[in-house]
Design a protein around this motif. Sequence first.
Motif, short mmCIF file in Angstrom:
data_model
loop_
_atom_site.label_atom_id
_atom_site.label_comp_id
_atom_site.label_asym_id
_atom_site.label_seq_id
_atom_site.Cartn_x
_atom_site.Cartn_y
_atom_site.Cartn_z
N THR A 69 0.82 -1.21 0.00
CA THR A 69 0.00 0.00 0.00
C THR A 69 0.85 1.26 0.00
OG1 THR A 69 -1.77 -1.18 1.12
CG2 THR A 69 -1.88 1.21 1.17
N ILE A 70 1.88 1.29 0.82
CA ILE A 70 2.73 2.49 0.89
C ILE A 70 3.43 2.71 -0.45
CG2 ILE A 70 4.79 3.48 1.98
CD1 ILE A 70 3.81 2.13 4.60
N GLU A 71 3.92 1.63 -1.03
CA GLU A 71 4.59 1.74 -2.32
C GLU A 71 3.63 2.28 -3.39
OE1 GLU A 71 4.62 -0.97 -0.37
OE2 GLU A 71 6.73 -1.11 0.23
N ARG A 72 2.38 1.79 -3.36
CA ARG A 72 1.38 2.27 -4.33
C ARG A 72 1.08 3.74 -4.10
NH1 ARG A 72 -4.29 2.39 -4.81
NH2 ARG A 72 -4.57 1.37 -2.81
N PHE A 73 0.98 4.16 -2.83
CA PHE A 73 0.72 5.56 -2.52
C PHE A 73 1.85 6.45 -3.05
CE2 PHE A 73 1.38 9.27 0.22
CZ PHE A 73 0.16 9.90 0.08
N ILE A 74 3.09 6.08 -2.78
CA ILE A 74 4.22 6.89 -3.22
C ILE A 74 4.30 6.92 -4.74
CG2 ILE A 74 6.75 7.11 -3.19
CD1 ILE A 74 5.30 7.97 -0.58
#
Length: 124
Positions: A69-74
């Motif tokens: 999720t964090i990777e997708r957000f960034i």
Amino acid sequence: AEAIKNGIKAIPELDLIGDSLFVIAFESKSVDIYKVMDYMTKRHWSLNGLHKPAAVHICVTLRHCQPGTIERFINDLKAAVLYVKENPDKNEGMAPVYGMAGTIPLRGLVADILKEYLDMLFKA
């Protein structure tokens, strides 16, 4: 939250504001941050606009800590910044409204009107 902060720090056009544990705010001096927020909304991220300074924030929850999720957000945030840089004159979504709201003179008057409205709305 630290991973999101580090990801934002890696985007040269964005600057973190403050140092909260779970509410991460950021601004930009080179792109319209409200247009970035609009792009992120289209990608199904819930960011909130701020004024003075013009900025946005995300409240990090357990859902953001799921794998990937964090990777997708960034990645979406990088794409948003790139899109706004390449399309600075596009005015769509809520960006124009947020931008104009921050320029209203006599902001105290707006607060007074809202207080009166709420008093009238919630009279017993």
